[in-house]
Design an enzyme around this catalytic site. Structure first.
Site: not given
Ligand code: CP3
Length: 345
Positions: A39, A152, A26, A30, A75
């Site tokens: 964003r 999920y 990640r 943010r 994602d």
């Molecule tokens: O790593 C990177 O920079 C690449 C991008 C990436 C995202 N999601 C973008 C994202 C990666 C590798 C993921 C993987 C992901 N997504 C996982 C596995 C990794 C982990 O953290 O366990 C999971 C479980 C998800 C599902 C997901 N997506 C959740 C639970 C959420 C909400 C929680 C949160 O962090 O806000 C997301 C949203 C998400 N995916 C964001 C980003 C950058 C948040 C961004 C936003 O709202 O602007």
């Protein structure tokens, strides 16, 4: 240097490197002003699915820090599109699945679409990023593992106890099997296409699999993650297998596959290495919350991880889970510099 000789890829292959490579799960997101600015104008789904935007976001952390790998901005939920499962990201709540998959009837309604077509945008992003990326920086593609993605789809969003997931697994093993087969088939096709589009390594995120006891992992999860790794093996790219809270599952996860095992901070790298065998490269494992601590504590923790890794080949420095929003950017920068400087061979 050719693209195949990058520090990250060498470490993934267990080869000697000049210093320990580092990237962050990640790493785009943010905690960076550059990301927040984009964003303001675009939804998360737009950032993920418009290749020019996704390329920019992928490169933001690369421009700012001396990282050894980029991970394509996408994602783990995007492939739900290929199974006909609608979802959205809701501010303050995370992902929300419109109609959670809870019963055998729901599972029967899933379809096996074509991720190469449905996720063409991600494949295009990979190509755009690779053409701009310095050859010494590796490009990682990824997908969610069948268990984590299924959880999920079933829970409908984030879950604490995975009650609906385990209930379906225990009560309707045939529906579970079908759900896992469908999910693993989609992910295998999606990841194969990512490698063909330019991903030089693949990470499979099984973020929540640590909620299972080992016997359940063996029976309900292992065969499906194994199928994905088996399909990717012929490509000979590093395959990173990651989960959190997996201290009791490590050997089984290795049996499922992957050439590099990712671990979190709940297990020491020393113990992980002794359990996995010293020939298995390891990725990890700084607690993401350490990045909020004062610099002296943070530096101590970085030293600890490097000490545990013991300067041996086959260590990729990372967090034990994704970087959190509001993480101080200067601490991220400091960790990258410390890791490179302190691990110089
Ligand atoms: O790593 C990177 O920079 C690449 C991008 C990436 C995202 N999601 C973008 C994202 C990666 C590798 C993921 C993987 C992901 N997504 C996982 C596995 C990794 C982990 O953290 O366990 C999971 C479980 C998800 C599902 C997901 N997506 C959740 C639970 C959420 C909400 C929680 C949160 O962090 O806000 C997301 C949203 C998400 N995916 C964001 C980003 C950058 C948040 C961004 C936003 O709202 O602007």
């Amino acid at each position: 240097m050719t693209e195949n000789d990058s520090r990250f890829l060498k470490a993934c292959r267990g080869e000697e490197v000049d210093c320990t490579p580092i990237w962050f799960m990640r790493q785009a997101g943010r905690y960076m002003q550059e990301y927040l600015k984009l964003r303001e104008k675009h939804t998360l789904l737009e950032l993920c699915t418009q290749p020019d935007l996704a390329k920019e976001v992928t490169l933001q952390p690369i421009r700012r820090f001396d990282l050894d790998a980029a991970i394509v901005f996408a994602d783990i939920l995007l492939p739900l599109k290929s199974m006909g499962v609608g979802f959205d990201f809701v501010k303050g709540q995370g992902p929300v699945i419109h109609h959670p998959v809870r019963s055998p009837e729901d599972v029967a309604k899933l379809h096996v679409g074509d991720p190469e077509e449905d996720l063409k945008c991600v494949l295009e992003t990979l190509g755009l990023v690779r053409s701009e990326l310095d050859p010494k920086i590796a490009l990682i593609g990824f997908a969610g593992a069948p268990f984590t993605v299924a959880s999920y789809m079933i829970e409908g969003g984030y879950s604490r106890n995975f009650l609906h997931t385990k209930r379906l697994m225990y009560s309707h093993p045939e529906a579970w099997q079908r759900l896992m087969e469908t999910t693993s088939e989609i992910m295998a096709r999606y990841l194969t296409a990512q490698i063909e589009a330019g991903a030089q390594a693949i990470q499979l995120f099984d973020s929540w699999v640590g909620c299972l006891e080992p016997e359940d992992y063996r029976r309900y999860v292992l065969p499906y993650s194994q199928k994905i790794f088996a399909r990717l093996k012929p490509y000979s790219v590093p395959l990173l297998h990651f989960g959190t809270g997996t201290a009791t599952l490590l050997e089984l996860m290795k049996e499922a596959g992957g050439t590099v095992m990712g671990v979190d901070w709940r297990i020491s790298l020393k113990e992980a290495r002794s359990r996995l065998g010293s020939n298995t490269p390891i990725q990890g494992n700084l607690d993401p919350v350490a990045l909020f601590a004062p610099p002296t504590y943070l530096e101590e923790k970085v030293d600890q991880v490097l000490e545990q890794a013991d300067g041996r080949p086959g260590h990729i420095f990372n967090l034990g889970h994704g970087i959190l929003p509001e993480t101080p950017v200067e601490n991220v920068e400091a960790v990258v510099e410390w890791v490179h400087a302190k691990s110089k061979r």
